[in-house]
Design a protein around this motif. Structure first.
Motif, short mmCIF file in Angstrom:
data_model
loop_
_atom_site.label_atom_id
_atom_site.label_comp_id
_atom_site.label_asym_id
_atom_site.label_seq_id
_atom_site.Cartn_x
_atom_site.Cartn_y
_atom_site.Cartn_z
N LYS A 197 -15.95 -2.64 4.19
CA LYS A 197 -15.11 -2.32 5.34
C LYS A 197 -14.98 -3.52 6.27
CE LYS A 197 -13.83 2.06 5.64
NZ LYS A 197 -12.45 2.45 5.65
N LYS A 206 -15.10 -6.71 5.45
CA LYS A 206 -14.17 -7.65 4.81
C LYS A 206 -12.72 -7.18 4.97
CE LYS A 206 -17.35 -9.43 1.33
NZ LYS A 206 -17.68 -9.47 -0.10
N GLN A 207 -12.50 -5.87 4.89
CA GLN A 207 -11.16 -5.32 5.04
C GLN A 207 -10.65 -5.55 6.47
OE1 GLN A 207 -10.94 -1.14 4.20
NE2 GLN A 207 -8.81 -0.99 4.80
N VAL A 208 -11.50 -5.34 7.47
CA VAL A 208 -11.13 -5.54 8.87
C VAL A 208 -10.80 -7.01 9.12
CG1 VAL A 208 -11.99 -5.52 11.24
CG2 VAL A 208 -12.37 -3.56 9.76
N SER A 213 -9.77 -9.28 6.90
CA SER A 213 -8.53 -9.64 6.23
C SER A 213 -7.31 -9.10 6.98
CB SER A 213 -8.54 -9.16 4.77
OG SER A 213 -8.52 -7.76 4.72
N GLU A 214 -7.45 -7.93 7.61
CA GLU A 214 -6.33 -7.37 8.38
C GLU A 214 -6.07 -8.19 9.64
OE1 GLU A 214 -7.26 -3.28 9.10
OE2 GLU A 214 -6.94 -2.72 7.00
N VAL A 215 -7.14 -8.75 10.23
CA VAL A 215 -6.97 -9.57 11.42
C VAL A 215 -6.26 -10.87 11.08
CG1 VAL A 215 -8.23 -10.91 13.17
CG2 VAL A 215 -8.94 -8.58 12.63
N LYS A 216 -6.55 -11.46 9.92
CA LYS A 216 -5.91 -12.70 9.49
C LYS A 216 -4.46 -12.44 9.22
CE LYS A 216 -9.95 -14.86 7.46
NZ LYS A 216 -10.57 -15.37 6.26
#
Length: 196
Positions: free
Chosen positions: A187, A189-191, A193-196
């Protein structure tokens, strides 16, 4: 009736297994404490408010290490000088397992923990008194999980700063109230990647 009882038992078992999941190796803790140790209720009373964001990584089950920042402001009375507190450093937490060392949880949806910190910090008062040096603290706390990934926390902690300045050692006993979010690595890592 049997189905209702069986469903209730299965729900309690599922919740108990998710409570252990958030403090397992590889998970992240992100949260903040809002320290309120003094609010004067009389006319001219003072206040003490601090924000303490923190983050930690579980290096093994029940053990997390990370960092913290402390920013605070206080006044003893309305006419007294304002005091600013600041600190940055590392922290560690150890969560007690249910039944460990004879200590059972008071509530089924929470976990007792011990927190310690060490870093660099200090305080500065408008009249010129200051302390800068080693910031340290330790104390017990309790995290009540309002959801499987969000904990409402209470922490009683001794905090001290020793070093250079007009005051050699300042120390306080505080009651901290805050929250923490427990994220599995996937989770997190997912957060990111969404910020990038």
């Amino acid at each position: 009736m049997k189905k209702l009882i069986l469903s209730g038992l299965m729900a309690v078992t599922a919740l108990a297994s998710t409570m252990n999941a958030q403090i397992q190796k590889g998970n992240w803790l992100v949260g903040s404490s809002l320290v309120t140790s003094n609010f004067g209720l009389n006319t001219g009373g003072g206040y003490n408010i601090a924000l303490q964001p923190k983050g930690a990584y579980f290096i093994k089950d029940n053990v997390a290490v990370g960092g913290y920042v402390n920013l605070g402001i206080s006044k003893v009375t309305n006419g007294s000088p304002t005091r600013f507190d600041y600190a940055v450093g590392g922290l560690g937490r150890y969560y007690l397992s249910p039944g460990e060392k004879g200590v059972d949880n008071l509530l089924n949806h929470g976990r007792w923990f011990f927190e310690g910190n060490v870093g660099i910090g200090g305080s500065s008062v408008e009249n010129g008194n200051s302390t800068t040096g080693l910031d340290f603290g330790a104390g017990p706390g309790y995290s009540y999980f309002i959801t499987p990934n969000i904990g409402l926390e209470g922490l009683v902690k001794y905090n001290g700063v020793t070093g250079f300045g007009n005051e050699g050692l300042t120390s306080t006993l505080t009651f901290n109230v805050g929250f923490s979010i427990y994220l599995p690595t996937s989770k997190a890592k997912q957060v990111i990647s969404e910020v990038k």
